[in-house]
Design a protein around this motif. Structure first.
Motif, mmCIF file in Angstrom:
data_model
loop_
_atom_site.group_PDB
_atom_site.id
_atom_site.type_symbol
_atom_site.label_atom_id
_atom_site.label_comp_id
_atom_site.label_asym_id
_atom_site.label_seq_id
_atom_site.Cartn_x
_atom_site.Cartn_y
_atom_site.Cartn_z
ATOM 1 N N TYR A 24 0.782 -1.222 0.000
ATOM 2 C CA TYR A 24 0.000 0.000 0.000
ATOM 3 C C TYR A 24 0.821 1.283 0.000
ATOM 4 O O TYR A 24 0.275 2.365 -0.213
ATOM 5 N N VAL A 63 -5.123 -4.473 7.849
ATOM 6 C CA VAL A 63 -5.767 -4.073 6.592
ATOM 7 C C VAL A 63 -7.142 -3.472 6.865
ATOM 8 O O VAL A 63 -7.559 -2.493 6.233
ATOM 9 N N ARG A 64 -7.866 -4.041 7.826
ATOM 10 C CA ARG A 64 -9.167 -3.471 8.178
ATOM 11 C C ARG A 64 -9.022 -2.051 8.718
ATOM 12 O O ARG A 64 -9.826 -1.165 8.407
ATOM 13 N N THR A 67 -8.362 0.140 5.823
ATOM 14 C CA THR A 67 -9.598 0.361 5.072
ATOM 15 C C THR A 67 -10.445 1.439 5.737
ATOM 16 O O THR A 67 -10.953 2.347 5.065
ATOM 17 N N ASP A 68 -10.577 1.347 7.044
ATOM 18 C CA ASP A 68 -11.343 2.371 7.773
ATOM 19 C C ASP A 68 -10.727 3.747 7.588
ATOM 20 O O ASP A 68 -11.433 4.747 7.408
ATOM 21 N N PHE A 70 -8.706 4.774 5.077
ATOM 22 C CA PHE A 70 -8.814 5.239 3.701
ATOM 23 C C PHE A 70 -10.229 5.717 3.382
ATOM 24 O O PHE A 70 -10.425 6.636 2.599
ATOM 25 N N ARG A 71 -11.234 5.071 3.986
ATOM 26 C CA ARG A 71 -12.620 5.468 3.727
ATOM 27 C C ARG A 71 -12.934 6.875 4.231
ATOM 28 O O ARG A 71 -13.888 7.491 3.774
ATOM 29 N N ARG A 77 -9.107 8.074 -2.652
ATOM 30 C CA ARG A 77 -8.736 7.035 -1.710
ATOM 31 C C ARG A 77 -9.863 6.033 -1.533
ATOM 32 O O ARG A 77 -9.631 4.842 -1.368
ATOM 33 N N ARG A 78 -11.064 6.510 -1.566
ATOM 34 C CA ARG A 78 -12.190 5.575 -1.401
ATOM 35 C C ARG A 78 -12.279 4.636 -2.596
ATOM 36 O O ARG A 78 -12.607 3.459 -2.435
ATOM 37 N N VAL A 81 -9.513 2.006 -2.116
ATOM 38 C CA VAL A 81 -9.793 1.014 -1.094
ATOM 39 C C VAL A 81 -10.892 0.067 -1.530
ATOM 40 O O VAL A 81 -10.951 -1.080 -1.086
ATOM 41 N N PHE A 84 -8.837 -2.440 -3.132
ATOM 42 C CA PHE A 84 -8.034 -3.166 -2.145
ATOM 43 C C PHE A 84 -8.877 -4.117 -1.321
ATOM 44 O O PHE A 84 -8.484 -5.228 -1.019
ATOM 45 N N SER A 85 -10.059 -3.665 -0.945
ATOM 46 C CA SER A 85 -10.884 -4.460 -0.045
ATOM 47 C C SER A 85 -11.427 -5.710 -0.708
ATOM 48 O O SER A 85 -11.923 -6.605 -0.034
#
Length: 402
Positions: A24, A63-64, A67-68, A70-71, A77-78, A81, A84-85
């Motif tokens: 990342y 990673v979680r 993700t949070d 990046f959101r 970025r969203r 992700v 990525f997710s």
């Protein structure tokens, strides 16, 4: 948290962080996510048990967290992700070990020495900000700012998560080894405060140096540094009395030294020295081995130590080497010769006001029978040191000469 869980988390921390950064980028975000994953594991594993795949568990949680994070960023970025997710964190789990690359990144030349120390202990060592702050006697908020600035500086410098080019690798490795040596020294003789030593820091420095040695088993200086740490730390149980009073090497009860560490250190330096021209850490380890192999202080092979210091002075000249060389020389040629050797250090700004110079001069003057001069220099050394155990020892030496 049990010792076994803590040890496992610290060993896994750089592997997990390296995996995330390689995938990342964004060192700062990945490092924060890994720290949160480590915290979650520290809270859950002691009661729920270590998972079958601890590395994968940490990567999944990290990673979680990413993700949070990046959101909460901008639309770009969203969108990233969202892609990525879709990937399973298991895809990120490979056999590649990026720990050495992470060492190089934390010791990036754009960072100050203090920042390199802090970032290495945090990202590679897996220590919390609070633990690092406590180790170096600064407020947690101060250390948090230092680490944050270090991560931002790495980002601004455009540092890539990759091994340095071959022409830079040797110099960058020396920075890594210097950082590890500084961590060890701070633990072995704490620079300030009431404690003489910090076994947690020396243990962490040895652990991390073992890791570099595992990754670079053929590098003589890495092996030399590990040997030096082992041979030095093996004396730790004899360095102080139960009341905290410092015990110099010549007066230590050598039966208290940790024999397995001594044996490992001697074996390591013995096998390393013949492989090529020795570097500074190998030579220092060789000196430590000569000390440690003597059954008693009186049996120390001082001529051999003097010869090794002469070689060390030619390879890595610095005032601390001169000071230690002088102490060894005094055991062969007498204190007056040693006093002549250290006289030029009075004009060296790195040493002129250092308590070690005053303490060594006092020791040499005492051996030369110049008691009044020795007392004055012991008293000066006591005033200059910020270590309470050293201060008490030096004051007791001065008092004994009244």
């Amino acid at each position: 948290m049990t010792v076994s869980v803590e040890d496992e988390l610290r060993a896994l921390a750089p592997q997990v962080l390296g995996t995330l950064i390689r995938r990342y980028g964004r060192f700062d975000a990945c490092e924060d996510a890994v720290q949160e994953a480590l915290l979650a594991a520290a809270l859950q594993w002691p009661s729920e048990g270590v998972p079958a795949n601890p590395r994968g568990w940490l990567i999944t949680v990290a990673v979680r967290r990413l993700t949070d994070q990046f959101r909460s960023d901008d639309a770009r970025r969203r969108r990233e992700v969202a892609v990525f997710s879709l990937e399973s964190p298991d895809v990120l789990v490979s056999e590649n070990d990026d720990t050495l690359t992470l060492f190089f990144l934390c010791c990036h030349p754009s960072l100050s020495e203090a920042s390199q120390l802090a970032l290495t202990l945090r990202a590679v060592g897996g220590l919390t900000t609070a633990e690092i702050a406590a180790a170096f006697f600064v407020p947690e908020a101060t250390m948090a700012q230092r680490i944050s600035r270090a991560k931002q500086k790495i980002k601004q410098a455009g540092a890539q998560f990759a091994m340095p080019p071959p022409e830079e690798r040797s110099a960058r490795l020396q920075v890594v080894l210097q950082v590890l040596y500084l961590v060890f020294n701070e633990g072995y003789t704490t620079s300030s405060g009431t404690a003489l030593q910090r076994s947690d820091l020396t243990a962490e420095a040895i652990r991390l140096t073992r890791e570099v040695h595992r990754l670079l088993p053929a590098d003589g200086e890495v092996a030399g540094l590990l040997a030096l740490m082992l041979l030095t730390d093996a004396r730790r149980p004899a360095r102080a009395l139960p009341d905290g009073t410092l015990v110099p090497l010549s007066d230590q009860d050598r039966t208290l030294w940790v024999r397995p560490m001594l044996d490992e250190g001697v074996a390591l330096i013995t096998s390393t020295l013949p492989q090529g021209p020795p570097g500074p850490y190998q030579l220092q380890a060789a000196i430590a081995a000569v000390h440690d192999e003597a059954p008693a202080a009186a049996d120390t092979d001082w001529p051999q130590i003097v010869a090794l210091y002469q070689l060390l002075s030619s390879v890595s000249p610095n005032p601390m080497v001169t000071l230690n060389h002088a102490v060894a020389l005094s055991m062969v040629q007498g204190p007056e010769a040693a006093l002549q050797m250290i006289a030029p250090l009075d004009d060296d700004p790195r040493m002129a006001k250092h308590h070690r110079l005053a303490a060594v001069r006092a020791h040499l003057l005492e051996r030369a029978g110049r008691r009044e001069e020795a007392r004055e220099w012991y008293a000066l050394a006591a005033r200059r040191t910020t270590s309470l155990p050293e201060q008490r020892y030096l004051e007791s030496k001065a008092a004994a000469l009244r």
